[in-house]
Design a protein around this motif. Structure first.
Motif, PDB file in Angstrom:
ATOM      1  N   UNK A   1       4.193   1.144   5.250  1.00 41.56           N
ATOM      2  CA  UNK A   1       4.948   0.947   4.010  1.00 41.56           C
ATOM      3  C   UNK A   1       6.013   2.024   3.850  1.00 41.56           C
ATOM      4  N   UNK A   2       5.672   3.266   4.186  1.00 40.74           N
ATOM      5  CA  UNK A   2       6.649   4.358   4.111  1.00 40.74           C
ATOM      6  C   UNK A   2       7.770   4.129   5.117  1.00 40.74           C
ATOM      7  N   UNK A   3       7.411   3.771   6.342  1.00 37.97           N
ATOM      8  CA  UNK A   3       8.425   3.541   7.374  1.00 37.97           C
ATOM      9  C   UNK A   3       9.361   2.403   6.979  1.00 37.97           C
ATOM     10  N   UNK A   4       8.795   1.356   6.384  1.00 34.50           N
ATOM     11  CA  UNK A   4       9.624   0.227   5.958  1.00 34.50           C
ATOM     12  C   UNK A   4      10.562   0.635   4.831  1.00 34.50           C
ATOM     13  N   UNK A   5      10.039   1.395   3.870  1.00 35.54           N
ATOM     14  CA  UNK A   5      10.876   1.838   2.754  1.00 35.54           C
ATOM     15  C   UNK A   5      12.034   2.690   3.257  1.00 35.54           C
ATOM     16  N   UNK A   6      11.748   3.572   4.218  1.00 35.51           N
ATOM     17  CA  UNK A   6      12.817   4.407   4.764  1.00 35.51           C
ATOM     18  C   UNK A   6      13.864   3.566   5.493  1.00 35.51           C
ATOM     19  N   UNK A   7      13.410   2.475   6.133  1.00 39.06           N
ATOM     20  CA  UNK A   7      14.328   1.599   6.865  1.00 39.06           C
ATOM     21  C   UNK A   7      15.055   0.626   5.949  1.00 39.06           C
ATOM     22  N   UNK A   8      14.679   0.600   4.654  1.00 38.61           N
ATOM     23  CA  UNK A   8      15.315  -0.316   3.725  1.00 38.61           C
ATOM     24  C   UNK A   8      14.841  -1.743   3.876  1.00 38.61           C
ATOM     25  N   UNK A   9      13.620  -1.923   4.405  1.00 39.79           N
ATOM     26  CA  UNK A   9      13.059  -3.258   4.623  1.00 39.79           C
ATOM     27  C   UNK A   9      11.920  -3.505   3.641  1.00 39.79           C
ATOM     28  N   UNK A  10      11.782  -4.747   3.209  1.00 45.11           N
ATOM     29  CA  UNK A  10      10.702  -5.127   2.308  1.00 45.11           C
ATOM     30  C   UNK A  10       9.572  -5.752   3.128  1.00 45.11           C
ATOM     31  N   UNK A  11       8.379  -5.156   3.048  1.00 45.86           N
ATOM     32  CA  UNK A  11       7.226  -5.737   3.728  1.00 45.86           C
ATOM     33  C   UNK A  11       6.046  -5.778   2.774  1.00 45.86           C
ATOM     34  N   UNK A  12       5.119  -6.695   3.067  1.00 45.50           N
ATOM     35  CA  UNK A  12       3.823  -6.734   2.403  1.00 45.50           C
ATOM     36  C   UNK A  12       2.798  -6.163   3.374  1.00 45.50           C
ATOM     37  N   UNK A  13       1.724  -5.573   2.853  1.00 47.38           N
ATOM     38  CA  UNK A  13       0.652  -5.089   3.720  1.00 47.38           C
ATOM     39  C   UNK A  13      -0.657  -5.741   3.312  1.00 47.38           C
ATOM     40  N   UNK A  14      -1.467  -6.072   4.314  1.00 52.65           N
ATOM     41  CA  UNK A  14      -2.761  -6.721   4.093  1.00 52.65           C
ATOM     42  C   UNK A  14      -3.810  -5.982   4.904  1.00 52.65           C
ATOM     43  N   UNK A  15      -4.840  -5.487   4.230  1.00 53.19           N
ATOM     44  CA  UNK A  15      -5.928  -4.791   4.906  1.00 53.19           C
ATOM     45  C   UNK A  15      -6.918  -5.807   5.441  1.00 53.19           C
ATOM     46  N   UNK A  16      -7.120  -5.805   6.764  1.00 57.51           N
ATOM     47  CA  UNK A  16      -8.073  -6.736   7.355  1.00 57.51           C
ATOM     48  C   UNK A  16      -7.811  -6.920   8.827  1.00 57.51           C
TER      49      UNK A  16
ATOM     50  N   UNK B   1       0.846  -1.195   0.000  1.00 51.19           N
ATOM     51  CA  UNK B   1       0.000   0.000   0.000  1.00 51.19           C
ATOM     52  C   UNK B   1       0.882   1.246   0.000  1.00 51.19           C
ATOM     53  N   UNK B   2       1.805   1.269  -0.958  1.00 54.44           N
ATOM     54  CA  UNK B   2       2.728   2.396  -1.096  1.00 54.44           C
ATOM     55  C   UNK B   2       2.132   3.338  -2.127  1.00 54.44           C
ATOM     56  N   UNK B   3       1.632   4.502  -1.679  1.00 54.45           N
ATOM     57  CA  UNK B   3       0.810   5.371  -2.511  1.00 54.45           C
ATOM     58  C   UNK B   3       1.600   6.340  -3.374  1.00 54.45           C
ATOM     59  N   UNK B   4       2.529   5.873  -4.137  1.00 55.94           N
ATOM     60  CA  UNK B   4       3.205   6.677  -5.141  1.00 55.94           C
ATOM     61  C   UNK B   4       3.688   8.024  -4.666  1.00 55.94           C
ATOM     62  N   UNK B   5       3.215   9.114  -5.305  1.00 53.24           N
ATOM     63  CA  UNK B   5       3.721  10.457  -4.998  1.00 53.24           C
ATOM     64  C   UNK B   5       3.576  10.861  -3.534  1.00 53.24           C
ATOM     65  N   UNK B   6       2.419  10.542  -2.924  1.00 48.11           N
ATOM     66  CA  UNK B   6       2.225  10.906  -1.513  1.00 48.11           C
ATOM     67  C   UNK B   6       3.269  10.218  -0.641  1.00 48.11           C
ATOM     68  N   UNK B   7       3.447   8.931  -0.859  1.00 45.39           N
ATOM     69  CA  UNK B   7       4.444   8.192  -0.084  1.00 45.39           C
ATOM     70  C   UNK B   7       5.842   8.738  -0.332  1.00 45.39           C
ATOM     71  N   UNK B   8       6.123   9.121  -1.578  1.00 41.84           N
ATOM     72  CA  UNK B   8       7.441   9.664  -1.888  1.00 41.84           C
ATOM     73  C   UNK B   8       7.707  10.945  -1.094  1.00 41.84           C
ATOM     74  N   UNK B   9       6.677  11.797  -0.959  1.00 41.81           N
ATOM     75  CA  UNK B   9       6.858  13.035  -0.194  1.00 41.81           C
ATOM     76  C   UNK B   9       7.106  12.729   1.283  1.00 41.81           C
ATOM     77  N   UNK B  10       6.398  11.738   1.826  1.00 38.70           N
ATOM     78  CA  UNK B  10       6.625  11.358   3.221  1.00 38.70           C
ATOM     79  C   UNK B  10       8.027  10.779   3.400  1.00 38.70           C
TER      80      UNK B  10
END
Length: 312
Positions: A174-189, A1-10
């Motif tokens: 997803x943003x926090x993981x990307x900044x930490x250099x970690x690969x995660x999957x996200x599941x809504x539920x 759930x990495x929302x493109x431009x918004x996530x990039x700004x964060x």
């Protein structure tokens, strides 16, 4: 759930804060309120005031580039007059920086980070120190992803999944993981819905407060707030692979010296083929909650850690 431009700004905000050696320790909401009340709610003077204490600030308080990032990410609030406020906070966990919701966390969809997060992270790190590498890791109701990131950094080859009922929590994780250099999957539920197969390592820090407003990030349901912790524990126990473990950090209300969650787990887990190791990690947390009517018969709230294991 990495929302493109918004996530990039964060991500850019996190990178900019990292470059300033930004650090902030998140406190309880009660302590946060006391700090703001103590100085009369003054306006922000620096980055920690803006992104840590959630103080109102003037446009020239932030570097222009950082202000633009915040605005483009849709996380800039405009207050009466010329004052502004960040819609996010950023707190440090060891060498990590994690985005979460601004103070006060009144909204039902707030993404919380605080002292429980630090205790949860320490509990995970301690339990995984000598653990064999898992293939599948799931952090239930993972919020900011803090627990998942502690495990992912310990076992970088594992497949790591974060679940949550809050879409914004998954975005920030997803943003926090990307900044930490970690690969995660996200599941809504809720719980382990949407996660398939047997699991080697499951983590959880469920909501455990009896919240009058039933906010999802905070409300633990019945059993003086322990109902959700019990549900997640029993569900997780059924999904553990042989040799798998569920690490549960939560809070429990102690009534007449008794811990109802511990009693329920010890009574029900043997039928699921699992063992449990259970300990109090802090005997007295969130004491201010005892003033609430729902806690009229509770003598203290304790932080506990449970390790539920399916033998090999």
């Amino acid at each position: 759930m990495f929302d493109g431009p918004v996530a990039d700004h964060l991500l850019q905000i996190l990178a900019a804060l990292r470059d300033t050696n930004y650090r902030f320790t998140a406190v309880t909401p009660a302590t946060h309120a006391r700090i703001l009340r103590r100085d009369g709610g003054r306006e922000a003077r620096d980055l920690r005031d803006v992104f840590g204490w959630s103080r109102p600030f003037r446009r020239d308080t932030l570097p222009a580039a950082m202000l633009a990032m915040l605005e483009r990410a849709g996380r800039l609030e405009r207050l009466p007059g010329e004052m502004l406020k960040s819609g996010i906070r950023v707190s440090s966990l060891d060498d990590l920086l994690l985005i979460h919701s601004a103070y006060p966390t009144d909204d039902a969809h707030s993404v919380f980070f605080g002292p429980d997060t630090y205790r949860f992270a320490r509990f995970i790190a301690s339990e995984l120190e000598d653990a064999p590498p898992p293939r599948r890791i799931v952090d239930i109701g993972g919020g900011t992803g803090a627990g998942a990131l502690v495990a992912a950094r310990r076992f970088p080859e594992a497949r790591v999944t974060v679940t949550d009922i809050n879409p914004d929590a998954l975005r920030l994780a997803a943003v926090n993981a990307a900044h930490a250099g970690a690969a995660i999957e996200t599941v809504l539920g809720s719980g382990l819905e949407g996660v398939e197969g047997a699991l080697d390592l499951i983590l959880a820090n469920p909501p455990f407060i009896m919240d009058a407003e039933a906010r999802a990030y905070r409300h633990g349901g019945g059993m003086h707030g322990a109902e959700l912790s019990l549900q997640w524990a029993l569900s997780a126990a059924e999904r553990l692979a042989p040799g798998g473990r569920f690490l549960l950090y939560t809070g429990v209300a102690i009534v007449d010296g008794e811990d109802g969650l511990r009693a329920a787990l010890e009574a029900r887990l043997p039928a699921l083929g699992c063992t449990i190791r259970y300990a109090e990690l802090d005997p007295d947390i969130f004491g201010e909650e005892l003033d609430e009517p729902a806690y009229a018969d509770v003598e203290r709230i304790a932080a506990v850690g449970a390790v539920i294991t399916r033998p090999s």
